[in-house]
Write a protein that holds these residues in place. Structure first.
Motif, PDB file in Angstrom:
ATOM      1  N   UNK A   6      -6.382   6.439  -9.125  1.00  0.00           N
ATOM      2  CA  UNK A   6      -5.577   7.089 -10.724  1.00  0.00           C
ATOM      3  C   UNK A   6      -5.667   8.315 -10.842  1.00  0.00           C
ATOM      4  N   UNK A   7      -4.806   8.852 -11.538  1.00  0.00           N
ATOM      5  CA  UNK A   7      -4.552  10.368 -11.736  1.00  0.00           C
ATOM      6  C   UNK A   7      -5.764  10.808 -12.613  1.00  0.00           C
ATOM      7  N   UNK A   8      -6.327  11.743 -12.066  1.00  0.00           N
ATOM      8  CA  UNK A   8      -7.637  12.389 -12.866  1.00  0.00           C
ATOM      9  C   UNK A   8      -7.247  12.885 -14.162  1.00  0.00           C
ATOM     10  N   UNK A   9      -6.139  13.684 -14.285  1.00  0.00           N
ATOM     11  CA  UNK A   9      -5.828  14.377 -15.611  1.00  0.00           C
ATOM     12  C   UNK A   9      -5.357  13.180 -16.482  1.00  0.00           C
ATOM     13  N   UNK A  10      -4.470  12.540 -16.223  1.00  0.00           N
ATOM     14  CA  UNK A  10      -3.590  11.645 -16.925  1.00  0.00           C
ATOM     15  C   UNK A  10      -4.589  10.445 -17.424  1.00  0.00           C
TER      16      UNK A  10
ATOM     17  N   UNK B 266      -9.944   9.608 -19.524  1.00  0.00           N
ATOM     18  CA  UNK B 266     -10.822   8.923 -20.332  1.00  0.00           C
ATOM     19  C   UNK B 266     -10.764   7.414 -19.450  1.00  0.00           C
ATOM     20  N   UNK B 267     -10.101   6.847 -18.887  1.00  0.00           N
ATOM     21  CA  UNK B 267     -10.419   5.770 -18.240  1.00  0.00           C
ATOM     22  C   UNK B 267     -11.129   5.728 -17.127  1.00  0.00           C
ATOM     23  N   UNK B 268     -11.206   6.654 -16.530  1.00  0.00           N
ATOM     24  CA  UNK B 268     -11.923   7.268 -15.245  1.00  0.00           C
ATOM     25  C   UNK B 268     -13.484   7.214 -15.793  1.00  0.00           C
ATOM     26  N   UNK B 269     -13.535   8.146 -17.113  1.00  0.00           N
ATOM     27  CA  UNK B 269     -14.990   8.033 -17.698  1.00  0.00           C
ATOM     28  C   UNK B 269     -15.683   6.891 -17.994  1.00  0.00           C
ATOM     29  N   UNK B 270     -15.018   5.604 -18.318  1.00  0.00           N
ATOM     30  CA  UNK B 270     -15.583   4.474 -18.609  1.00  0.00           C
ATOM     31  C   UNK B 270     -15.606   3.538 -17.149  1.00  0.00           C
TER      32      UNK B 270
ATOM     33  N   UNK C 238       0.751  -1.375  -0.294  1.00  0.00           N
ATOM     34  CA  UNK C 238       0.001  -0.093  -0.042  1.00  0.00           C
ATOM     35  C   UNK C 238       0.873   1.238  -0.120  1.00  0.00           C
ATOM     36  N   UNK C 239       2.248   0.998   0.675  1.00  0.00           N
ATOM     37  CA  UNK C 239       2.832   2.357   0.663  1.00  0.00           C
ATOM     38  C   UNK C 239       3.509   2.688  -0.677  1.00  0.00           C
ATOM     39  N   UNK C 240       3.435   1.719  -1.472  1.00  0.00           N
ATOM     40  CA  UNK C 240       4.327   1.795  -2.729  1.00  0.00           C
ATOM     41  C   UNK C 240       3.003   1.970  -3.818  1.00  0.00           C
ATOM     42  N   UNK C 241       1.903   2.211  -3.561  1.00  0.00           N
ATOM     43  CA  UNK C 241       0.893   1.990  -4.555  1.00  0.00           C
ATOM     44  C   UNK C 241       0.969   3.106  -5.470  1.00  0.00           C
ATOM     45  N   UNK C 242       1.517   4.041  -5.071  1.00  0.00           N
ATOM     46  CA  UNK C 242       1.360   5.243  -5.735  1.00  0.00           C
ATOM     47  C   UNK C 242       2.639   5.400  -6.697  1.00  0.00           C
ATOM     48  N   UNK C 243       3.622   4.643  -6.665  1.00  0.00           N
ATOM     49  CA  UNK C 243       4.793   4.719  -7.457  1.00  0.00           C
ATOM     50  C   UNK C 243       4.384   4.378  -8.956  1.00  0.00           C
ATOM     51  N   UNK C 244       5.037   5.081  -9.988  1.00  0.00           N
ATOM     52  CA  UNK C 244       4.532   4.632 -11.360  1.00  0.00           C
ATOM     53  C   UNK C 244       5.329   3.475 -11.781  1.00  0.00           C
TER      54      UNK C 244
END
Length: 863
Positions: free
Chosen positions: A382-386, A389-393, A244-250
């Motif tokens: 997930x990043x809102x701007x990046x 489109x994925x967040x839309x679906x 969980x601590x590393x969940x934000x790494x790309x």
């Protein structure tokens, strides 16, 4: 002597005079004017259910080419395998030799010491911290030398299925150092560097870099050995907390694995993948294999990005997408989402989930799986701007799920309300000048549509209030005034929730909501579906809240906006009436439901009626000639048989406005014309319409012209007949008209016609003990009627004895103590009995008991 005594008492203590001289409060006025000033209720606007689930409904204002598609294809070729591997930021020229992994340190530069296995966890933290700081420093502009001396010719394969070249593994200094920095589990800045940090000559920097590269390559082989040693902090912890601590790494893809993981892969995971590769197998078996695969990956802590053989796994799963089976695709989508894919793959797996949820028949299989958990996690991580489109679906799929009652309850239990509001806050933080602003409007449509469905549940409503949803929705409304779709869904949420007192109070406290509603009404005046809901909300806000009435009315342009809407929809409705008249009255109305224009007028008039409850607002509306003209016009052209609710609402509002005796009152100016229109209601088959007309006459009959009209048209006979209705409210309205008629001495005798005295006595007997206000009104009417009494028998006829016994009984104080009522209501009845009923009843009883009284009596003023 007795007559003189009565005369003095009547002159000095007229019972109709107010007991207090101070100005009455609005609540006192409303209380005393029961059934004179009334709020209106109406049904919530009906929203038809869409025949098919779509990303944007059929009522969307956007053209299909201006919005993301609801129909598309997702195939195996849509996915990108390269996404699962580490990505280099800089591409270097290929090395001219074949590098190998370091197996020992004997060929290394003796000036650089390789790290040895630490004795305890503290030493590991020091080493990790030192390496992290070294990599951070070298990553700021330093690169590996073009050539690197291979330590030996021994080769190690990174993956048994997919051999990796060293040139690909270490294509650039940035890639290697970034990966090493990201995967360092500790960040203890207090630790000391094992290697010396050089910042001087080029030669020194190259030495350091060589040593760094050597250490890094050495770790590829030796890392798993360290993990197995007791007492040594693992560089690749497998606890859920660390993940969980590393969940934000790309770039979180692991590039080495422990022996335990390797064994687990071959023993548990690989056999299942072999099953999945048997494309000829039955879909049911593939679904079962996917279920086993998810359980195995979860057991082995291999979900997410930190899994070395992730690309092999995803490649196998992607190939299965081409099989046309929603149950199988559901299993695949859940596993792929759990592997934390991003970029193009995230978009396509969200589209895949969208296609599955779009089919209502799949709701059952979705209930039995955990796809909702995966989709909610996408929204929160997930990043809102990046990934807009994925967040839309993803959000579209959740919206479809919210159409199912079971899944809707599951969303609430999983905290979806708070998640959606947090996402809305992020969207609201995007400025209109931002390039993402427009696209995020599409996402906001899906989000608000989901909240609209959630608003049906009591638990969700409570969470919306506690989470400050009103404020966030108002911000979104303000920012998206030009987006009709977003505005419509937010207004639908308010429309649903404003029917509940707690949310209605929260909305009323949000002062800017009135400005926003007025702005929307002005901007989208002819958008009936939007207008009708805003008007419905305003009707709810002004139904009980006197402060809301005043605050809305004081907003700039509020009355003009309402008048403009009234004119617009009145013209639409009038044109429809004319068209029906041309076609023939038999085709006038195929249904009893109001038309769209009628429905707007019904709810708009309700707002005016509710606003008129406030003393100052009501007085202003009574003097607003255009408002009264439009209300009267409704009575003129609209038949109660065509739209009963609209006509009755218009009459009720006129009744409220007629209560105010203000200078320049438009109701007073048009009182005779209004009386003529009310005759249509009296002659109708609608009992509600008849009662409403009598109520209006109760106020208008205070004018002599209206009393003459009532007598001329023999309306008084109709009013007396209503006393037999055995309904308190109907009798109260009828008594109001009769009281005002008896003020005029020439009209008192009319009360004897149609058996009026006997019917008043019956009403006093039937309703007196339960309704002291009605009992008081009856006694006032009989008092005025008997002003010139010469004989009780000639005045009251055969009802004299009944009236004497009844008044004596009602004046018994013990009768007021109705212990079946709660204490507050009992105290209210007692106060009204003492202050209002008792003085009138005592005087009337004294007059009757004296049989003959030649002393001029005091006449009660108008009702």
């Amino acid at each position: 002597m007795q007559a003189s005594k009565n005369k003095n008492r009547e002159k000095t203590e007229p019972f109709y005079r107010l007991s207090v001289t101070k100005q009455k409060t609005s609540s006192e006025i409303i209380n005393e004017a029961r059934n004179v000033l009334r709020t209106l209720r109406t049904q919530r606007p009906f929203t038809p259910t869409e025949n098919q689930r779509k990303l944007f409904g059929s009522r969307s204002s956007l053209a299909p080419q201006n919005r993301p598609p609801s129909v598309f294809s997702v195939h195996a070729s849509s996915f990108d395998l390269a996404e699962s591997r580490p990505v280099s930021g800089v591409r270097l020229s290929p090395l001219d030799f074949k590098p190998v992994l370091v197996t020992c340190a004997k060929d290394e530069d003796p000036s650089i010491s390789l790290p040895k296995p630490a004795v305890d966890a503290a030493e590991v933290r020091k080493i990790s911290s030192a390496r992290a700081r070294l990599f951070r420093r070298t990553s700021q502009g330093n690169v590996f030398p073009a050539k690197m001396v291979p330590p030996d010719q021994n080769e190690e394969k990174l993956d048994s299925e997919e051999p990796a070249r060293m040139s690909n593994l270490c294509r650039s200094n940035d890639t290697c150092l970034t990966e090493q920095r990201e995967y360092t589990p500790f960040n203890d800045e207090s630790g000391q560097l094992i290697c010396n940090e050089h910042s001087g000559s080029k030669l020194e920097r190259e030495d350091v870099l060589k040593g760094t590269a050597g250490n890094f390559l050495f770790q590829l082989k030796g890392e798993s050995d360290q993990m197995r040693k007791p007492g040594v902090g693992s560089l690749w912890p497998r606890s859920a907390g660390w993940k969980r601590r590393l969940a934000g790494l790309e770039n979180d893809t692991r590039i080495n694995e422990s022996e335990e993981e390797k064994i687990f892969w071959h023993m548990k995971v690989l056999p299942i993948l072999q099953e999945l590769k048997s494309v000829e197998d039955k879909v049911e078996n593939l679904c079962l294999a996917c279920t086993k695969l998810y359980q195995a990956l979860n057991e082995g802590d291999m979900l997410g990005k930190r899994f070395k053989r992730r690309s092999v796994l995803l490649k196998t799963l992607y190939k299965l997408v081409d099989i046309d089976s929603d149950p199988l695709c559901l299993k695949l989508a859940k596993i792929i989402l759990s592997m934390k894919v991003d970029g193009k793959n995230l978009l396509n797996v969200c589209k895949l989930a969208f296609k599955i949820c779009k089919n209502e028949k799949n709701d059952y299989i979705i209930q039995n799986d955990k796809l909702l958990d995966c989709l909610l996690e996408v929204l929160t991580t997930e990043d809102l701007q990046k990934n807009s489109e994925a967040l839309l679906y993803c959000m579209g799929a959740i919206k479809f799920m919210s159409g199912n009652a079971v899944l809707l309850n599951e969303m609430v239990s999983k905290g979806a309300v708070e998640m959606l509001l947090q996402l809305m806050k992020q969207i609201n933080n995007i400025k209109e000048s931002d390039a993402y602003f427009s696209n995020l409007g599409h996402l906001l449509v899906q989000l608000t549509a989901t909240l609209r469905n959630l608003a049906d549940l009591p638990q969700a409503r409570c969470q919306l209030i506690c989470s400050g949803a009103v404020s966030e929705l108002c911000v979104a409304l303000e920012q998206r005034l030009n987006d009709k779709d977003v505005c419509t869904y937010i207004v639908r949420i308010f429309s649903k929730l404003s029917s509940y007192d707690d949310f209605c109070a929260a909305l009323a406290d949000c002062s800017r909501c009135y400005i926003l509603f007025l702005a929307l009404l002005s901007k989208h005046q002819k958008q009936q579906d939007l207008v009708i809901r805003i008007i419905f909300i305003l009707g709810n806000l002004t139904a009980e809240n006197n402060q809301a009435r005043e605050q809305f009315f004081k907003e700039k342009g509020s009355l003009n906006t309402l008048i403009s809407l009234f004119q617009t929809y009145h013209e639409l409705d009038l044109n429809a009436e004319r068209w029906c008249h041309i076609r023939g009255r038999e085709e006038e109305k195929q249904t009893k439901h109001p038309s769209e224009a009628e429905d707007v007028l019904i709810k708009l008039i309700r707002v005016l009626a509710n606003l008129s409850i406030h003393p100052s607002v009501g007085a202003a509306l009574a003097a607003a000639h255009r408002v009264v003209e439009l209300l009267v016009t409704v009575l003129e052209y609209k038949s109660i048989d065509v739209c009963e609710e609209l006509v009755i609402n218009a009459a009720t509002t006129i009744n409220n406005l007629s209560f105010y005796k203000v200078k320049g009152s438009a109701v007073q100016d048009k009182k005779l014309h209004i009386a003529e229109m009310l005759l249509k209601l009296l002659m109708s088959n609608s009992m509600d319409g008849v009662v409403e007309a009598v109520r209006v006459f109760g106020n208008l009959s205070q004018y002599h012209e209206i009393c003459d009209f009532i007598v001329q048209k023999k309306i008084y006979k109709f009013v007396i007949a209503l006393l037999d209705a055995k309904n308190q409210d109907v009798c109260f309205s009828a008594c109001g008209v009769l009281l005002n008629l008896t003020v005029d001495k020439d009209k008192r005798a009319l009360l004897m016609e149609e058996g009026g005295i006997g019917k008043l006595v019956d009403c006093l007997r039937d309703f007196g003990p339960a309704d002291w206000q009605l009992a008081c009104l009856i006694c006032k009417t009989l008092w005025n009627y008997s002003e010139n009494i010469t004989s009780a028998a000639s005045c009251f006829g055969e009802d004299t004895d009944t009236l004497l016994v009844l008044l004596t009984s009602l004046l018994d104080e013990e009768l007021v103590q109705d212990y079946s009522l709660d204490r507050d209501l009992r105290d209210y009845h007692k106060r009204y009995w003492e202050r209002e009923f008792k003085p009138v009843a005592e005087k009337l009883l004294d007059r009757i008991q004296s049989h003959h009284s030649f002393v001029p009596a005091v006449t009660i003023t108008a009702f």
